[in-house]
Scaffold this motif. Structure first.
Motif, PDB file in Angstrom:
ATOM      1  N   LEU A  97     -51.354 -22.792 -51.995  1.00 35.72           N
ATOM      2  CA  LEU A  97     -52.166 -21.602 -51.747  1.00 35.72           C
ATOM      3  C   LEU A  97     -53.189 -21.348 -52.840  1.00 35.72           C
ATOM      4  O   LEU A  97     -54.355 -21.070 -52.578  1.00 35.72           O
ATOM      5  N   LEU A  98     -52.732 -21.420 -54.079  1.00 29.03           N
ATOM      6  CA  LEU A  98     -53.644 -21.088 -55.176  1.00 29.03           C
ATOM      7  C   LEU A  98     -54.164 -22.338 -55.868  1.00 29.03           C
ATOM      8  O   LEU A  98     -54.868 -22.262 -56.860  1.00 29.03           O
ATOM      9  N   GLY A  99     -53.793 -23.498 -55.334  1.00 26.45           N
ATOM     10  CA  GLY A  99     -54.255 -24.741 -55.945  1.00 26.45           C
ATOM     11  C   GLY A  99     -53.735 -24.885 -57.360  1.00 26.45           C
ATOM     12  O   GLY A  99     -54.398 -25.481 -58.206  1.00 26.45           O
TER      13      GLY A  99
ATOM     14  N   SER B 172     -60.276 -22.565 -57.330  1.00 31.24           N
ATOM     15  CA  SER B 172     -58.952 -22.898 -57.841  1.00 31.24           C
ATOM     16  C   SER B 172     -59.042 -23.534 -59.229  1.00 31.24           C
ATOM     17  O   SER B 172     -58.153 -23.342 -60.057  1.00 31.24           O
ATOM     18  N   LYS B 173     -60.144 -24.243 -59.506  1.00 29.14           N
ATOM     19  CA  LYS B 173     -60.355 -24.767 -60.870  1.00 29.14           C
ATOM     20  C   LYS B 173     -60.423 -23.611 -61.866  1.00 29.14           C
ATOM     21  O   LYS B 173     -59.809 -23.639 -62.926  1.00 29.14           O
ATOM     22  N   VAL B 174     -61.221 -22.610 -61.500  1.00 23.05           N
ATOM     23  CA  VAL B 174     -61.415 -21.451 -62.382  1.00 23.05           C
ATOM     24  C   VAL B 174     -60.090 -20.717 -62.577  1.00 23.05           C
ATOM     25  O   VAL B 174     -59.691 -20.395 -63.701  1.00 23.05           O
ATOM     26  N   LEU B 175     -59.368 -20.505 -61.468  1.00 20.36           N
ATOM     27  CA  LEU B 175     -58.097 -19.783 -61.557  1.00 20.36           C
ATOM     28  C   LEU B 175     -57.097 -20.552 -62.423  1.00 20.36           C
ATOM     29  O   LEU B 175     -56.400 -19.972 -63.260  1.00 20.36           O
ATOM     30  N   ASN B 176     -57.029 -21.872 -62.228  1.00 22.45           N
ATOM     31  CA  ASN B 176     -56.117 -22.688 -63.032  1.00 22.45           C
ATOM     32  C   ASN B 176     -56.408 -22.588 -64.520  1.00 22.45           C
ATOM     33  O   ASN B 176     -55.502 -22.515 -65.340  1.00 22.45           O
TER      34      ASN B 176
END
Ligand SMILES: [Zn+2]
Length: 400
Positions: free
Chosen positions: A393-395, A15-19
């Motif tokens: 869900l996606l943080g 979620s860090k990477v996605l954010n």
């Protein structure tokens, strides 16, 4: 390290990477690793998974100081979608939205006279119809529902809503069983304060949203966490007492703020004034039909300088101002937002409340506090529903 811990760390890294991709993309894998302080191999495996699932895609190439140019990554908000349902005390809105909380398709249905079980039945039949038309349910990440009243988000339970007469409705379980999609249920004001924080003009970690319409509500964000209380009942702003021997409220108390300044209270004051022969433009504008007296008529009367409307607006501002000063002094927010039918298109109310805060709140707390009108417009509750789901869900973190 236990196996569970490892999984949790993987999920957090993902979620860090996605954010980061969502907020700073297009971005290369190398920059992702640097900015998140993660190893290149951790980033590579998270990215691979996100690409496979369709949340992220590769585009073009970035600049490089030498050697092979890196491939850039960007967030894909349109590869998946979510269903948002916003239940108010008078309507039910259903929408299909993308992963940036943009409304793609929307329906609004009145809830006239429906209460208790009938509200839940209506919800099911409207959702049945809405979802039958969708051909790609495998791309749906879930359903998020917002409801006014006391809502436990962890149990997905609507504990208490006086106007719709709902008590302990296990909404999450019912919806999940019926549609087989993961479901979130949250209080409407909590969801809107999250949406204002994430998608609106108020990116503050200490934020209070106050809505003044048919009823009064608030959503309170403290250090980027929703203030919920034990049963999800925190923020029942309308049921704060302002008069120990005042009007009896349906909550069981007397002298609740809701009974004095909500639109329903203002409406009944208008009717009483008309009945006692006080002259007002509102009577003309309604053509003698009291059901035509709605907030927009009240605001039009204000614009035309109607004395009754102005007097009522001033009284609302004084009481609302006093109640807001209590909140400012209790919670020291960075920003406080006013929303709802009575606030929008009523600049005098906003200015009078602002002036009240200026005169009465603790000096150090009010000095740099932002005070303004809600920024998301008519889709705020749907965007709120989306925010609840996306954050969990996606943080989708609030702080980035
Ligand atoms: Zn009450």
């Amino acid at each position: 390290m236990k196996k569970g811990d490892h999984k949790l760390i993987q999920a957090l890294n993902r979620s860090k990477v996605l954010n980061k991709i969502r907020t700073e993309g297009p971005i290369s894998r190398i920059d992702l690793a640097k900015k998140n302080k993660l190893s290149p191999s951790t980033v590579a495996s998270a990215v691979q998974e996100l690409i496979k699932e369709g949340y992220v895609s590769e585009i073009g190439t970035g600049s490089s100081s030498g050697g092979r140019k890196p491939i850039l990554l960007k967030f894909n908000p349109d590869n998946h979608y979510l269903f948002a349902v916003a239940i108010t005390n008078s309507v039910m809105m259903l929408a299909r939205m993308n992963l940036e909380a943009r409304v793609l398709q929307k329906e609004t249905h009145p809830l006239t006279g429906l209460q208790g079980e009938a509200v839940v039945e209506r919800l099911q039949s409207l959702m049945d119809d809405f979802m039958t038309g969708q051909e790609d349910l495998e791309r749906c990440v879930g359903i998020s529902i917002t409801v006014p009243g006391i809502v436990s988000d962890s149990q997905g339970m609507v504990h208490y809503n006086t106007k719709l007469r709902m008590t302990d409705v296990p909404m999450k379980r019912m919806v999940e069983e019926r549609y087989g999609l993961r479901t979130w249920v949250e209080n409407d004001m909590n969801s809107v304060v999250l949406a204002e924080r994430r998608f609106g003009d108020y990116a503050f970690a200490n934020l209070i949203y106050i809505s003044i319409g048919d009823g009064l509500g608030s959503g309170i964000l403290i250090n980027d966490h929703l203030l919920r209380g034990k049963h999800g009942g925190a923020g029942e702003f309308g049921h704060t007492s302002i008069n120990r021997s005042g009007i009896r409220c349906e909550c069981g108390n007397v002298g609740c703020l809701d009974s004095y300044i909500s639109w329903i209270a203002v409406y009944s004051r208008i009717i009483t004034a008309i009945a006692t022969g006080r002259p007002t433009l509102i009577q003309e504008m309604s053509g003698g039909d009291y059901s035509q007296i709605v907030p927009s008529v009240f605001k039009e009367a204000l614009r035309r300088g109607d004395k009754l409307a102005r007097d009522l607006n001033e009284e609302v501002a004084e009481l609302l101002g006093a109640a807001i000063v209590n909140l400012v002094n209790m919670f020291n927010p960075e920003a406080l937002i006013l929303g709802g039918d009575m606030a929008h298109g009523n600049p005098e109310l906003l200015e009078m409340v602002r002036s009240y805060i200026d005169r009465h709140a603790l000096p150090i707390l009010k000095e740099d506090m932002v005070f303004g009108l809600a920024s998301l417009g008519e889709d705020e509750k749907l965007m709120g529903a989306a925010s609840v789901l996306l954050q969990d869900l996606l943080g989708f973190s609030l702080t980035e």
